[in-house]
Design an enzyme around this catalytic site. Structure first.
Site, PDB file in Angstrom:
ATOM      1  N   CYS A 102       0.819  -1.122   0.095  1.00 56.47           N
ATOM      2  CA  CYS A 102      -0.064   0.026  -0.051  1.00 56.47           C
ATOM      3  C   CYS A 102       0.884   1.330   0.184  1.00 56.47           C
ATOM      4  O   CYS A 102       1.777   1.581  -0.784  1.00 56.47           O
ATOM      5  CB  CYS A 102      -1.150  -0.125   1.216  1.00 56.47           C
ATOM      6  SG  CYS A 102      -2.189   1.264   1.229  1.00 56.47           S
ATOM      7  N   LEU A 103       0.567   2.294   0.941  1.00 57.93           N
ATOM      8  CA  LEU A 103       1.654   3.350   0.880  1.00 57.93           C
ATOM      9  C   LEU A 103       3.037   2.905   1.297  1.00 57.93           C
ATOM     10  O   LEU A 103       3.841   3.866   1.179  1.00 57.93           O
ATOM     11  CB  LEU A 103       0.939   4.363   1.954  1.00 57.93           C
ATOM     12  CG  LEU A 103      -0.464   4.995   1.480  1.00 57.93           C
ATOM     13  CD1 LEU A 103      -1.041   5.883   2.527  1.00 57.93           C
ATOM     14  CD2 LEU A 103      -0.391   5.593   0.117  1.00 57.93           C
TER      15      LEU A 103
END
Length: 550
Positions: free
Chosen positions: A288-289
């Site tokens: 993800c991030l």
């Protein structure tokens, strides 16, 4: 004097923070601007008005409610519930046509108005009210109203938790006991992260350890959920030495932490600990991030001729934010300024404000279906490990979150080669190590077609894998469980680029989990297995560490 110190902005910030408590962190100005743009163009479009008038007449004809999951139960086929369901679906079809395809409207404004209309309609569905839901009425008659009494009690419990800012936690799943149980040790700690090393289970391991960088908006144990659903345990059992970062949950004192700090205290600190020598190598994985942050750090390493990354794997991670999907509806100048004012009062963004935006993207599944089940039918959702993790959210430091939104979402600086680390720009094209990228078919957070653009923005070998499932479930597609399938393809630096849709059409699905395919790819990029290296026995505590409880 900085903007935050100006008296007029302090007043603005206080007012916006108070307003944000009632709007869930959404900027009213952004919504009103989009609505006015749409409405003015609608007033000036007689052809569109005529089309909508005709559609209103067409909607008087029968619509099959059973095609909508909310009305699939046979009880909706009887009068008067069938009429209510048909009327609702007709209104939904009308508003869908009214808020799309209107020439001249800013596309982003059109998406916002369409999204807002859908949220209002979803809220007003006859399925959401006891008197207009035949299933609820049948349950109420059978239980003589006991279901509504239970539902009222559940509503009061949840409302009190909301007021006290305490999300509903699972009573059956505890971190360190049921979740995040893979044996390991905290081997490094600073003000932002703990680095956990998992204890190898094989006699020999690959010489390149694996470093996993999860997103800072989530607790790391999504990748070490349970004994059966642990990605770190799976990699460990394939003969890899595995490390993972556990981010601290920031408070007021961390308001000034920046993206540079997350690179330095997070990725760089971990890489320096695991591979301190110039000739040392490791596999880096970002989720993800965390994958976005890893890509930034990898580009900076490549710029500085640091070749310690043997490979980079990005799981449901975006590096190009030009097409961020529906989450982009919440990110524009008005919205970011509004969030900045809200964060000014506390020094961080509340976890429930970010979680609320994610829930709105799937409101029928994550909001209204739960309202019906909990408060009308009087049923509590059975606890499961993923729900327990989902309730364990984290904050975002004010400065870092502002930089992230402005530099990546608004400016798309990383994809455009403008993002700076150490005061100098970084470029994804500098990365030369092989890359393994994973997208998930129904991802509402990192749409797979956006993830796919990594191959267009890099000048190295990229293996792209697309798995079924959503942002979390697709990544946690462990072997031997579930009806998994995946597509995968390899692109060398010299090959021509194809669009995501053409790639999808050309690439046949394979049955099973993508994990073994990835493990085989990692092994092919690794050296021959060696004896488990003797590491310094200094342990700062057993896994899952202390930051995970913050």
């Amino acid at each position: 004097m900085s903007r935050a110190e100006r008296p007029e902005t302090r007043t603005d910030a206080g007012w916006h923070a108070m307003l944000g408590e009632f709007t869930g962190g959404l900027s009213p100005a952004a919504l009103i601007t989009a609505y006015v743009d749409w409405y003015i163009h609608l007033l000036a479009s007689p052809d569109k008005q005529s089309e909508l008038a005709g559609l209103a007449v067409e909607n008087l004809s029968e619509i099959d409610p059973a095609e909508d999951p909310r009305f699939a139960d046979p009880a909706w086929a009887g009068f008067p519930y069938n009429v209510m369901a048909q009327g609702f679906l007709g209104a939904q079809r009308w508003w869908d046509a009214a808020t799309t395809g209107l020439r001249g409207v800013d596309p982003k404004h059109e998406n916002i108005v369409h999204f807002a209309a859908r949220q209002w309609l979803d809220m007003l569905s006859p399925a959401n009210f006891a008197l207009t839901n035949p299933q609820v009425m049948a349950r109420t008659r059978a239980e003589r109203g006991e279901n509504l009494i239970r539902g009222a009690r559940y509503w009061i419990e949840d409302f009190n938790r909301l007021l006290s800012r305490q999300p509903r936690q699972s009573g059956h799943y505890k971190v360190g006991e049921d979740l995040a149980t893979t044996p390991g040790d905290v081997v490094m700690r600073n003000r932002l992260v703990e680095l956990i090393r998992y204890r190898p289970t094989t006699e020999r391991v690959r010489p390149e350890p694996i470093l996993i960088v999860p997103a800072w908006i989530m607790k790391f144990y999504i990748l070490d959920l349970t004994e059966e659903r642990s990605l770190v345990a799976y990699l460990r059992d394939q003969g890899f030495e595995v490390y993972i970062l556990s981010w601290k949950n920031p408070g007021e004192e961390d308001a000034e932490l920046s993206m540079q700090d997350y690179v330095d205290l997070g990725v760089r600190a971990a890489v320096d600990h695991i591979a301190p020598g110039k000739g040392d190598r490791l596999h880096a994985v970002g989720y993800c991030l965390g994958g976005t942050l890893l890509a930034i750090a990898a580009a900076a390493m490549a710029r500085d001729e640091d070749a310690r990354l043997a490979t980079m794997s990005l799981l449901a991670s975006q590096v190009d934010f030009s097409e961020p999907g529906e989450l982009g509806l919440f990110i524009n100048e008005s919205q970011v300024s509004f969030l900045e004012d809200m964060m000014q009062t506390r020094g961080y963004l509340e976890a429930d404000q970010m979680a609320g935006a994610f829930r709105l993207l799937r409101s029928n599944d994550l909001i209204w279906s739960r309202v019906i089940r909990h408060y009308l039918l009087g049923e509590r959702t059975q606890d499961n490990p993923l729900m327990a993790w989902n309730a364990d959210a984290t904050h975002m430091p004010a400065r870092m979150h502002s930089e992230y939104l402005r530099s990546l979402f608004l400016g798309n600086d990383l994809a455009k080669g403008r993002f700076e680390v150490d005061g100098a720009s970084v470029a994804l094209t500098d990365i030369r190590c092989p890359i393994y990228s994973v997208g998930t078919e129904t991802d509402h957070v990192s749409p797979w077609k956006s993830v796919f653009r990594l191959g267009l923005l890099t000048d190295t070998d990229v293996t792209f894998t697309l798995t079924n499932g959503g942002h979390n479930t697709g990544i946690l597609s462990e072997p031997g469980r579930g009806d998994w399938h995946f597509r995968t393809g390899h692109k060398t630096e010299a090959q021509r680029h194809v669009t995501a849709q053409k790639w999808f059409e050309r690439t046949k699905p394979q049955d099973g989990s993508w994990w073994p395919h990835w493990a085989k790819w990692l092994a092919a990029q690794s050296g021959a297995p060696v004896a488990v290296p003797v590491r310094p026995r200094k342990s700062l505590g057993s896994a899952p560490g202390t930051y995970v409880f913050g």
